[in-house]
Scaffold this active site. Structure first.
Site, PDB file in Angstrom:
ATOM      1  N   ASP A 183      -6.485   4.594   3.291  1.00 12.01           N
ATOM      2  CA  ASP A 183      -6.884   2.547   3.221  1.00 12.01           C
ATOM      3  C   ASP A 183      -8.186   2.517   4.246  1.00 12.01           C
ATOM      4  O   ASP A 183      -8.157   3.496   4.630  1.00 12.01           O
ATOM      5  CB  ASP A 183      -5.793   1.566   3.387  1.00 12.01           C
ATOM      6  N   HIS A 209       1.016  -1.007  -0.327  1.00 12.55           N
ATOM      7  CA  HIS A 209      -0.222  -0.143   0.542  1.00 12.55           C
ATOM      8  C   HIS A 209       0.262   1.106   0.401  1.00 12.55           C
ATOM      9  O   HIS A 209       0.240   2.750  -0.732  1.00 12.55           O
ATOM     10  CB  HIS A 209      -1.193  -0.408   0.850  1.00 12.55           C
TER      11      HIS A 209
END
Length: 471
Positions: free
Chosen positions: A138, A30
């Protein structure tokens, strides 16, 4: 068209530049695409505050000099990790022993107050003087999304998975969830049970992954997805109804050829000369990620399967925790495969390896970042998913006829050397099946590696941010 090389968009030069806060999950799958997105925004002249923890920020690749003035790295220290039963310095998921992810999420929740303080300081600067126009984060960050809403800063949630996963959840199994009109395959029992436990159980952090997702989604104005309409148009078209939120693809953010963390290891200097000595498209590159290593028994079955397949291989091996390095591989394995196999136990330059002409296939766990990297270079896939979204990604790639999965036991997910050897041979043998896999991998490469297509996705993502931006 703009790129990640520092060139801004001339068509928007007269418009006010935005300040965007990007706060990725504490995993390099990520963090690295989050940094790629930050660079794409900076290349268009926008200011980015990229938030993470000190050790994670220190391990990121350096920003290009032309973009560095536009990206502020904001370090928020984690609480004392020892207090959560975690190793000192375990700031990213690949630092963790397998099974400690819930403890890590609990420590991560300790960033709520520091993030709120950072946001307060940024908001105090006023519109046009540094107040954030957007917070992008996220799906674990429900408290960060709530903090943005409380301060009247719009928020977007990033999903680093293909749209087809959620299209399947929306009932796409009967209608072609893969985006190409084909029905989605069913998950095996071991994967279904494992994911049910991971997504629905509260665990040490007191809140399940599914609850985190729902709470974050509730606060967000829209969802950004790491995909593009050219790749899965039908799946993307279903998601706004499923989420009851707009869905905006931001492209695959393919890394530059030297992408990834800048590091050197004891194996690093040996890899390129070893590959240079191999014929074109003959080597199987094996890398199963760093977050969920196989048990030592399955590592040995994988090794014996590679030996049985009889093909050249380069294996980026992460040893299971608590096992001495000398005890990981089967006795005599490296001696028996010397000359056609190389095992690297340190950091390896994955992008450079996949780009090398000697590589003919990629044996991968099918994390979305690794899948994107394999497709970036048109490599057919041998797939061995381990946890999370990896199984869904592998089924999507199998449905697209880019490769095959290693056959597994339905109940426990185990596999043996013969299953490994069969899958490897199916993808690398010079027969019709390999030609199909290579052709389909090259077809998808035409999308993932298309700079014009990918930068257009970023432009459209930026326009979506701008359309709701105040001031």
């Amino acid at each position: 068209m703009t790129g990640a090389d520092g060139a801004g968009s001339s068509s928007s030069s007269s418009l006010r530049r935005m300040h965007v806060v990007i706060f990725p999950w504490l995993a390099f799958g990520h963090l690295l695409p989050g940094l790629e997105l930050a660079q794409r925004l900076a290349s268009r002249g926008h200011r980015v505050s990229f938030v993470s923890t000190p050790r994670n920020l220190a391990r990121l690749p350096p920003l290009p000099p032309a973009l560095a003035p536009h990206v502020d790295l904001v370090a928020l220290p984690l609480p004392r990790l020892e207090d959560y039963g975690l190793p000192d310095g375990a700031e990213s998921t690949n630092d963790l022993p397998f099974g400690a992810f819930e403890l890590h999420r609990k420590a991560f929740d300790g960033l709520a107050a520091p993030f709120a303080a950072f946001l307060d300081a940024a908001c105090a600067q006023g519109v046009g003087n540094g107040r954030p126009d957007w917070v992008i984060l996220d799906n674990f960050h429900h408290w960060a999304a709530a903090a943005a809403v409380d301060r009247k800063v719009p928020c977007a949630m990033l999903l680093h998975v293909p749209a087809s996963i959620f299209a399947a959840l929306a009932g796409g199994q009967q209608q072609g969830a893969t985006g190409d009109g084909q029905p989605a395959a069913t998950a095996p029992r071991f994967e279904t049970e494992r994911n049910r436990a991971m997504y629905s159980t509260d665990g040490a952090s007191g809140i399940s992954v599914g609850q985190r997702f729902s709470l974050t989604l509730r606060c967000c104005d829209f969802i950004g997805m790491r995909t593009c309409a050219e790749f899965e148009p039908e799946a993307l078209s279903r998601l706004p109804t499923f989420f009851v939120k707009p869905v905006v693809p931001f492209g695959f953010l393919p890394p530059s050829p030297d992408g990834g963390r800048r590091a050197t290891g004891k194996d690093d200097d040996a890899i390129t000369p070893w590959l240079d000595a191999r014929p074109a498209e003959t080597v199987v590159y094996v890398a199963l990620g760093s977050e969920a290593p196989l048990s030592v028994e399955l590592v040995r079955e994988l090794a014996l399967g590679l030996e049985l397949a009889g093909v050249p291989f380069l294996w980026a091996l992460r040893k299971p925790a608590g096992v001495a390095e000398a005890d990981v591989l089967p006795a005599g394995f490296e001696e028996r495969t010397r000359g056609r196999g190389l095992v690297a136990t340190g950091w390896v330059p994955q992008i450079g390896i996949l780009a090398h002409g000697a590589v003919g296939a990629f044996l991968t766990h099918c994390g979305w970042s690794s899948t994107v990297e394999g497709l970036l270079f048109g490599r057919p896939l041998i797939m061995l998913p381990i946890h999370g979204d990896q199984g869904s990604n592998a089924r999507l790639m199998e449905e697209r006829k880019v490769g095959v999965q290693v056959a597994r036991d339905e109940d426990d997910g185990s596999f043996d050397r013969h299953a490994v050897a069969r899958a490897v041979r199916a993808v690398v043998s010079e027969d019709e099946s390999r030609r199909v896999f290579v052709a389909n991998a090259k077809k998808l490469q035409g999308i993932v590696a298309d700079r014009t297509c990918q930068e257009r996705c970023v432009d459209e993502f930026v326009e979506r941010l701008r359309s709701s931006c105040s001031g």
